[in-house]
Design a protein around this motif. Sequence first.
Motif, short mmCIF file in Angstrom:
data_model
loop_
_atom_site.label_atom_id
_atom_site.label_comp_id
_atom_site.label_asym_id
_atom_site.label_seq_id
_atom_site.Cartn_x
_atom_site.Cartn_y
_atom_site.Cartn_z
N ARG A 77 1.04 -1.59 0.09
CA ARG A 77 -0.04 -0.11 -0.06
C ARG A 77 0.82 1.24 -0.36
N ALA A 78 1.72 0.78 -0.17
CA ALA A 78 3.11 2.51 0.25
C ALA A 78 2.73 3.57 -0.99
N PRO A 79 2.57 4.60 -1.11
CA PRO A 79 2.99 5.23 -1.98
C PRO A 79 3.84 5.86 -3.32
N LEU A 80 3.88 5.76 -3.82
CA LEU A 80 5.45 6.11 -4.64
C LEU A 80 5.60 7.53 -5.20
N GLU A 81 6.56 7.83 -4.13
CA GLU A 81 6.77 9.14 -4.36
C GLU A 81 7.10 10.46 -4.72
N ILE A 82 8.83 9.06 -5.62
CA ILE A 82 8.92 10.06 -6.55
C ILE A 82 9.19 9.16 -7.82
N ILE A 83 8.45 9.35 -9.01
CA ILE A 83 9.01 8.62 -10.96
C ILE A 83 9.80 9.99 -11.49
N ARG A 84 10.96 9.17 -12.00
CA ARG A 84 11.53 9.97 -12.77
C ARG A 84 11.93 9.02 -13.89
N GLY A 85 11.89 10.24 -15.07
CA GLY A 85 12.23 9.27 -16.69
C GLY A 85 14.06 9.12 -16.31
N VAL A 86 14.92 8.77 -16.12
CA VAL A 86 16.26 8.83 -17.08
C VAL A 86 17.06 8.22 -18.17
N TYR A 87 17.44 8.60 -18.96
CA TYR A 87 17.98 8.20 -20.09
C TYR A 87 19.48 8.24 -18.84
N VAL A 88 20.32 6.88 -18.95
CA VAL A 88 21.27 5.96 -18.21
C VAL A 88 22.17 5.55 -19.03
N PRO A 89 23.49 7.01 -18.82
CA PRO A 89 24.47 5.92 -19.61
C PRO A 89 24.82 4.66 -19.66
N ALA A 90 25.35 3.98 -20.70
CA ALA A 90 26.01 2.68 -20.57
C ALA A 90 26.81 2.52 -22.66
N TRP A 91 27.92 1.34 -21.67
CA TRP A 91 28.45 1.33 -22.73
C TRP A 91 27.72 0.00 -23.73
N LEU A 92 27.87 0.18 -24.80
CA LEU A 92 27.36 -1.15 -25.52
C LEU A 92 28.66 -1.64 -26.12
N TYR A 93 28.79 -2.92 -25.82
CA TYR A 93 30.24 -4.09 -26.49
C TYR A 93 29.79 -4.55 -26.86
N SER A 94 30.87 -4.95 -28.44
CA SER A 94 31.18 -6.54 -29.24
C SER A 94 32.43 -6.92 -29.26
N ALA A 95 32.33 -8.06 -29.46
CA ALA A 95 34.03 -7.99 -29.99
C ALA A 95 33.82 -10.05 -30.61
N ARG A 96 34.82 -9.98 -31.11
CA ARG A 96 35.05 -11.28 -31.87
C ARG A 96 35.60 -12.64 -30.82
N ALA A 97 35.09 -13.66 -30.51
CA ALA A 97 35.78 -14.65 -29.64
C ALA A 97 36.10 -15.93 -30.23
N GLU A 98 37.61 -15.91 -29.07
CA GLU A 98 38.54 -16.61 -30.36
C GLU A 98 38.69 -17.62 -29.35
N SER A 99 38.72 -18.97 -29.21
CA SER A 99 38.43 -20.22 -27.85
C SER A 99 39.11 -20.97 -28.53
N GLU A 100 40.03 -22.00 -27.88
CA GLU A 100 40.31 -22.81 -27.84
C GLU A 100 40.23 -23.85 -26.45
N TYR A 101 39.63 -25.02 -26.49
CA TYR A 101 39.10 -25.56 -25.22
C TYR A 101 38.80 -26.91 -25.13
N THR A 102 39.00 -28.06 -24.05
CA THR A 102 39.35 -29.24 -24.12
C THR A 102 38.17 -29.62 -23.37
N ALA A 103 37.30 -31.08 -23.33
CA ALA A 103 36.47 -31.33 -22.20
C ALA A 103 36.82 -33.36 -22.57
#
Length: 300
Positions: A77-103
């Motif tokens: 039943r809590a009131p919502l006191e503050i509602i703000r829309g924020v554009y949050v900065p983030a880093w968008l990362y991409s890469a090529r992954a080269e893997s060697e594996y054993t299993a």
Amino acid sequence: MNLRCQSCGAELVVEAELRTTVCPYCAAPSVVERPPSVDSPAPTFALGFSLTHQAAGERVRAWARSRHPWTHSGLKRAPLEIIRGVYVPAWLYSARAESEYTASIGEDYKETETYTTTENGKTVTKTRTVTKTEWRSLAGAHAEYVPDVLVTASRGLPNVELAAIEPFDLRALARYAPALVAGWVSEEPSLSREACLTLAREEAQALVARRLAAFMPGDSHRELRFRTRLEAESLDVCLVPVWVLAVRYAPQAPPLRVVVNGQTGVVHGKPPVSWVKVALTVLAVLALGVGAYFFLGGRS
């Protein structure tokens, strides 16, 4: 930083961590275009809000009603006191992954075995089908592209909170333009590029680990070990839409912060636990246990 309002000419002061403001005299929105730096480059992309202010509040109320039974009762039943829309900065990362594996790769096969058991006081011989696994060593290489890893660039929204409301629909990415964020709170990056790059690489490595596990042949695998090189890395600043709310669930407690994905409506927060409810539940379980003990003891 000082900024002249383009509408009425008033001199405004803009906080260092923000890139937008609204004139208090004429309500005209303004966007600050600061000189870019290594840790705070100009945004490359932005995602718009799809969820309205009202819809964000409704999502949070529904979230509060669906919490576990030991949540503080005031949250529902809590009131919502503050509602703000924020554009949050983030880093968008991409890469090529080269893997060697054993299993070790497991191949299942079925086998019929004979066993003895006792039935009606007699020893009898029976057969049953059992599944066994043959293990073989495997080594190889795997290459893939790891796109669209998103990590926070804001000290105000830790990466664990951003991850909790992901994913964002990156198909809606648009090239950044000041008009996209005018009138909204838009934050500047406050974490260093190197710190964010480390976070992004960790997430990319974890993603590669999951994909490698899914890539393994056979019916099962164990002892998967791999070494991955991340190459052709790309890192761009992206502004993502987040609704930030303060929920006052008890007069003596600080407000609970809740964040909502501004596209999908996914809600994240840490519901406050009512230790009174926990204690009552423990006492009720103990009382049932004691009652059952005496009841069963009285019948024996």
